[in-house]
Design an enzyme around this catalytic site. Structure first.
Site, PDB file in Angstrom:
ATOM      1  N   ASN A 254      30.915  37.284  35.567  1.00  0.00           N
ATOM      2  CA  ASN A 254      29.724  37.887  35.880  1.00  0.00           C
ATOM      3  C   ASN A 254      28.943  38.513  34.550  1.00  0.00           C
ATOM      4  O   ASN A 254      27.873  38.647  34.387  1.00  0.00           O
ATOM      5  CB  ASN A 254      30.318  39.341  36.643  1.00  0.00           C
TER       6      ASN A 254
ATOM      7  N   LYS B 294      40.181  31.238  27.777  1.00  0.00           N
ATOM      8  CA  LYS B 294      39.719  30.597  29.011  1.00  0.00           C
ATOM      9  C   LYS B 294      38.790  31.205  29.950  1.00  0.00           C
ATOM     10  O   LYS B 294      39.057  32.194  30.724  1.00  0.00           O
ATOM     11  CB  LYS B 294      40.982  30.391  30.031  1.00  0.00           C
TER      12      LYS B 294
ATOM     13  N   ASP C 243      35.663  31.779  32.747  1.00  0.00           N
ATOM     14  CA  ASP C 243      35.789  31.255  34.109  1.00  0.00           C
ATOM     15  C   ASP C 243      35.110  30.044  34.456  1.00  0.00           C
ATOM     16  O   ASP C 243      34.282  29.552  33.789  1.00  0.00           O
ATOM     17  CB  ASP C 243      34.683  32.517  34.852  1.00  0.00           C
TER      18      ASP C 243
ATOM     19  N   GLY D  47      38.906  41.135  34.743  1.00  0.00           N
ATOM     20  CA  GLY D  47      38.861  40.284  36.259  1.00  0.00           C
ATOM     21  C   GLY D  47      39.031  41.094  37.296  1.00  0.00           C
ATOM     22  O   GLY D  47      39.028  42.324  37.132  1.00  0.00           O
ATOM     23  N   SER D  48      39.606  40.647  38.414  1.00  0.00           N
ATOM     24  CA  SER D  48      39.954  41.376  39.513  1.00  0.00           C
ATOM     25  C   SER D  48      41.233  42.069  39.393  1.00  0.00           C
ATOM     26  O   SER D  48      42.197  41.586  38.581  1.00  0.00           O
ATOM     27  CB  SER D  48      40.179  40.553  40.715  1.00  0.00           C
TER      28      SER D  48
ATOM     29  N   GLU E 107      40.920  44.928  32.061  1.00  0.00           N
ATOM     30  CA  GLU E 107      39.801  45.488  32.634  1.00  0.00           C
ATOM     31  C   GLU E 107      39.540  45.077  33.988  1.00  0.00           C
ATOM     32  O   GLU E 107      39.317  43.842  34.366  1.00  0.00           O
ATOM     33  CB  GLU E 107      38.486  45.177  31.742  1.00  0.00           C
ATOM     34  N   LEU E 108      39.597  45.902  35.072  1.00  0.00           N
ATOM     35  CA  LEU E 108      39.807  45.485  36.453  1.00  0.00           C
ATOM     36  C   LEU E 108      38.787  45.694  37.430  1.00  0.00           C
ATOM     37  O   LEU E 108      37.723  46.017  36.970  1.00  0.00           O
ATOM     38  CB  LEU E 108      41.194  45.618  37.078  1.00  0.00           C
TER      39      LEU E 108
ATOM     40  N   CYS F 293      31.212  45.395  36.740  1.00  0.00           N
ATOM     41  CA  CYS F 293      32.313  46.197  37.254  1.00  0.00           C
ATOM     42  C   CYS F 293      32.245  47.484  37.285  1.00  0.00           C
ATOM     43  O   CYS F 293      32.631  48.426  37.916  1.00  0.00           O
ATOM     44  CB  CYS F 293      33.493  45.798  36.262  1.00  0.00           C
TER      45      CYS F 293
ATOM     46  N   GLU G 251      35.920  47.074  46.905  1.00  0.00           N
ATOM     47  CA  GLU G 251      34.862  46.542  46.003  1.00  0.00           C
ATOM     48  C   GLU G 251      34.129  45.578  46.825  1.00  0.00           C
ATOM     49  O   GLU G 251      34.530  44.277  47.044  1.00  0.00           O
ATOM     50  CB  GLU G 251      35.518  46.081  44.619  1.00  0.00           C
TER      51      GLU G 251
HETATM   52  P1  NAD Z   1      39.315  36.872  39.108  1.00  0.00           P
HETATM   53  O1  NAD Z   1      40.475  37.861  38.680  1.00  0.00           O
HETATM   54  O2  NAD Z   1      39.422  36.098  40.119  1.00  0.00           O
HETATM   55  O3  NAD Z   1      38.833  35.990  37.788  1.00  0.00           O
HETATM   56  C1  NAD Z   1      38.636  36.450  36.608  1.00  0.00           C
HETATM   57  C2  NAD Z   1      39.290  35.455  35.402  1.00  0.00           C
HETATM   58  O4  NAD Z   1      40.828  35.230  35.464  1.00  0.00           O
HETATM   59  C3  NAD Z   1      38.735  34.017  35.575  1.00  0.00           C
HETATM   60  O5  NAD Z   1      38.540  33.575  34.295  1.00  0.00           O
HETATM   61  C4  NAD Z   1      39.722  33.221  36.506  1.00  0.00           C
HETATM   62  O6  NAD Z   1      39.632  31.904  36.152  1.00  0.00           O
HETATM   63  C5  NAD Z   1      41.137  33.880  35.834  1.00  0.00           C
HETATM   64  N1  NAD Z   1      42.131  33.718  36.896  1.00  0.00           N
HETATM   65  C6  NAD Z   1      42.249  33.819  38.020  1.00  0.00           C
HETATM   66  N2  NAD Z   1      43.543  33.562  38.629  1.00  0.00           N
HETATM   67  C7  NAD Z   1      44.309  33.477  37.756  1.00  0.00           C
HETATM   68  C8  NAD Z   1      45.718  33.393  37.613  1.00  0.00           C
HETATM   69  N3  NAD Z   1      46.405  33.285  38.508  1.00  0.00           N
HETATM   70  N4  NAD Z   1      46.255  33.499  36.214  1.00  0.00           N
HETATM   71  C9  NAD Z   1      45.192  33.643  35.275  1.00  0.00           C
HETATM   72  N5  NAD Z   1      43.944  33.838  35.324  1.00  0.00           N
HETATM   73  C10 NAD Z   1      43.365  33.691  36.371  1.00  0.00           C
HETATM   74  O7  NAD Z   1      37.791  37.766  39.006  1.00  0.00           O
HETATM   75  P2  NAD Z   1      36.515  37.446  39.389  1.00  0.00           P
HETATM   76  O8  NAD Z   1      36.265  37.606  41.021  1.00  0.00           O
HETATM   77  O9  NAD Z   1      36.034  36.139  38.738  1.00  0.00           O
HETATM   78  O10 NAD Z   1      35.736  38.470  38.606  1.00  0.00           O
HETATM   79  C11 NAD Z   1      35.199  39.397  39.345  1.00  0.00           C
HETATM   80  C12 NAD Z   1      36.012  41.060  39.389  1.00  0.00           C
HETATM   81  O11 NAD Z   1      36.268  41.199  37.998  1.00  0.00           O
HETATM   82  C13 NAD Z   1      35.809  42.271  39.955  1.00  0.00           C
HETATM   83  O12 NAD Z   1      36.808  42.745  40.640  1.00  0.00           O
HETATM   84  C14 NAD Z   1      35.218  43.171  38.840  1.00  0.00           C
HETATM   85  O13 NAD Z   1      35.272  44.337  38.930  1.00  0.00           O
HETATM   86  C15 NAD Z   1      36.098  42.779  37.621  1.00  0.00           C
HETATM   87  N6  NAD Z   1      35.615  42.708  36.412  1.00  0.00           N
HETATM   88  C16 NAD Z   1      36.161  43.980  35.741  1.00  0.00           C
HETATM   89  C17 NAD Z   1      35.496  44.287  34.472  1.00  0.00           C
HETATM   90  C18 NAD Z   1      35.973  45.452  33.430  1.00  0.00           C
HETATM   91  O14 NAD Z   1      35.573  45.455  32.616  1.00  0.00           O
HETATM   92  N7  NAD Z   1      36.644  46.197  34.091  1.00  0.00           N
HETATM   93  C19 NAD Z   1      34.505  43.504  33.908  1.00  0.00           C
HETATM   94  C20 NAD Z   1      33.651  42.171  34.500  1.00  0.00           C
HETATM   95  C21 NAD Z   1      34.802  41.958  35.813  1.00  0.00           C
END
Ligand code: NAD
Length: 526
Positions: free
Chosen positions: A167, A190, A192, A241-242, A263-264, A297, A395
């Site tokens: 994002n 790594k 996305d 990420g999530s 950071e989720l 996020c 979310e």
């Molecule tokens: P995601 O968790 O699906 O992916 C994030 C990253 O994790 C990607 O690089 C992905 O390839 C990697 N990933 C996925 N599965 C994995 C695994 N099993 N092991 C290791 N890495 C893995 O998240 P998303 O949907 O791409 O991103 C959106 C989410 O991120 C939303 O929930 C958002 O709120 C959150 N986010 C949080 C912040 C923050 O600062 N708190 C900032 C940006 C996004």
């Protein structure tokens, strides 16, 4: 819905072939790896191909990074700081191409791409200015005043793994790496799979700023394939990420007993009280809810509006949302761009349709805009959302906000805290009242009379989530010291910390009891 800046889709997504190939060449991958493609959300056109890395590539990347880190950690801190200063200048100087790549890959409005770039530059400036004070050895109070000298040191951890989302693929790829690097670590990232080129162009600029190439390694591919091999080898993991993926990562880091920061997700509330500045609040709400098409996020998805102002605020807000400018392409005219993927569009559509089917009312938006681009969705305002509708608690991560009428500030605070998340919150009222309410909100950042940017861009202050929104913090002192091992060196002079040789132990206990009472009353002893 009226959009003032609607433009017909155009093919603006082709990046120069030479650029794409040069960036793909920065990935650490054995020859002959299969390639994976990424496509522009603006029109579905191919952006380019990067290698699909394997666990062996991750191993190789960590090995190279580890070797480079030994030399880097020996460099004087001012040399490392100088790289960050040059990086700041390069980002600003070469912004046009970086913004093009970011937009082509994410579909976001140019202003949102620019905000990412600015954030990365400001982070570089902040840590360039403060690394020396954060990292220098610090005298601490010793065990026995006057006899024990205690000094706190901070050593780099070694190789830091970074897993970043799509994002904000520019700033979230480099801004967490910058403090790690200046603290003397190497980084393996790594990014996305949907946004490798944005991360790569941001990292290439770091090499141009003087960072040794081997020190910052990039592997590309699926997180579920590369995440575990990375966690098995690095010394610390920075994940964004999530929440769902964050839990998996936390388990794996826990098994290895390595530190991590996560950071989720969030479901961020905004509180609008009757004594707010109405015009300012309307403009602030638009940015808070729809920046980056809500794929932020810390953006607002729930709004609690005090009864006394609801009937004035809501029509003004809805009217302003309906005037938002949506556009595709690389110009500066769009207030809001595309969503990034079909998956995102599906979630947004499902949340809105589910709510509407169960009785929610659409005040603005509420539909996709394929006439603008395949993944556009209108900024959407809903009323009448309640339990049982998916978007009330989950979310959405899209351009959708639910409005709730509340009796007063107390009700707003109670409802704002009624969530498993705790990332960001926003309060609109007088400054002093806002500050008092803010500390009662369970969120890692709270913005008073701003949506999210005031706290986020205060780089000297910690940023991160409470509850299910995260572990650890980025920015500020925490944002750099987490990449270090703290070490205390204590030098004892003259007398031991314990009984003197030959002293009866009971007498020792009595002397120390008396000493402890004196120390408690001594003002300069902590
Ligand atoms: P995601 O968790 O699906 O992916 C994030 C990253 O994790 C990607 O690089 C992905 O390839 C990697 N990933 C996925 N599965 C994995 C695994 N099993 N092991 C290791 N890495 C893995 O998240 P998303 O949907 O791409 O991103 C959106 C989410 O991120 C939303 O929930 C958002 O709120 C959150 N986010 C949080 C912040 C923050 O600062 N708190 C900032 C940006 C996004």
């Amino acid at each position: 819905m009226t959009t003032t800046l609607d433009t017909a889709p155009e093919r603006t997504t082709l990046l120069p072939t030479g650029l794409v190939e040069r960036l793909a060449g920065l990935v650490t991958a054995a020859d002959g790896r299969p390639r994976q493609q990424s496509f522009s959300p603006f029109d579905g056109a191919l952006v380019g191909e990067v290698p699909t890395c394997t666990a062996d590539d991750v191993e190789q990347a960590v090995r190279r990074a580890r070797t480079a880190q030994r030399e880097w950690a020996q460099r004087p801190l001012p040399d490392r700081v100088a790289v960050l200063r040059r990086y700041h200048d390069l980002l600003l100087a070469r912004q046009q191409q970086v913004l093009d790549v970011t937009q082509v890959e994410t579909g976001k409005a140019r202003v949102n791409a620019f905000e990412e770039l600015l954030d990365a530059a400001m982070t570089a400036r902040y840590y360039a200015s403060t690394a020396v004070s954060h990292l220098r050895p610090t005298r601490r109070q010793g065990a026995v005043p006057g006899l024990t000298k205690a000094v706190e040191h901070h050593h780099p951890r070694g190789v830091i793994g970074v897993i970043s989302p799509w994002n904000y693929p520019l700033t979230l790829a480099v801004s967490d790496a910058l403090p790690a690097l200046v603290a003397g670590n190497a980084v393996v990232i790594k990014p996305d799979a949907q946004t490798p080129f944005t991360a790569l162009i941001a990292i290439e600029l770091l090499y141009d700023a003087g960072l040794p190439r081997e020190l910052f390694q990039v592997v590309t591919g699926a997180g579920r394939v590369l995440g575990t091999p990375m966690i098995e080898r690095v010394d610390y993991l920075m994940f964004t990420g999530s929440t769902q993926t964050g839990r998996l990562i936390a388990e794996q880091c826990g098994r290895r007993l390595i530190g991590f920061s996560a950071e989720l997700g969030g479901k961020n509330p905004m509180i609008v009280l009757a004594d707010c500045d109405l015009d300012r609040t309307v403009e602030g709400a638009v940015r808070a809810c729809f920046s980056n098409s809500g794929q932020l996020c810390i953006s607002v998805e729930r709004m609690y509006v005090e009864d006394a102002v609801y009937d004035r605020f809501v029509p003004a807000f809805v009217e302003r949302v309906k005037r938002m400018g949506l556009a595709t392409g690389l110009g500066w005219d769009a207030e809001m761009g595309s969503l990034i993927s079909q998956d995102q569009l599906d979630v947004v559509t499902r949340h809105v349709d589910d709510a509407v089917a169960k009785g929610a009312r659409v005040l603005a938006g509420g539909r996709p805009r394929p006439d603008l681009g395949p993944l556009f969705y209108e900024p959407t305002v809903l009323e009448g959302v309640d339990e049982g509708m998916e978007l009330m608690r989950d979310e959405t991560f899209g351009p959708v906000v639910a409005l709730y009428r509340v009796e007063d500030a107390e009700a707003a605070v109670r409802l704002a805290n009624d969530t498993c998340y705790g990332l960001n919150a926003s309060v609109w009222t007088t400054a002093s009242r806002g500050e008092a309410l803010a500390v009662r909100l369970q969120a890692g950042t709270v913005n008073v009379n701003e949506g999210y940017a005031a706290a986020w861009a205060s780089h000297d202050a910690p940023m991160g989530g409470m509850k299910d929104s995260g572990v650890g913090r980025r920015h500020g002192r925490e944002g750099i010291l987490k990449y270090t091992e703290a070490q205390t060196v204590a030098v004892q002079r003259l007398l031991p910390v314990g009984p003197m040789p030959g002293m009866p132990l009971e007498r020792y206990a009595k002397v120390m009891t008396a000493a402890a009472k004196v120390l408690k009353k001594t003002p300069f002893v902590q």
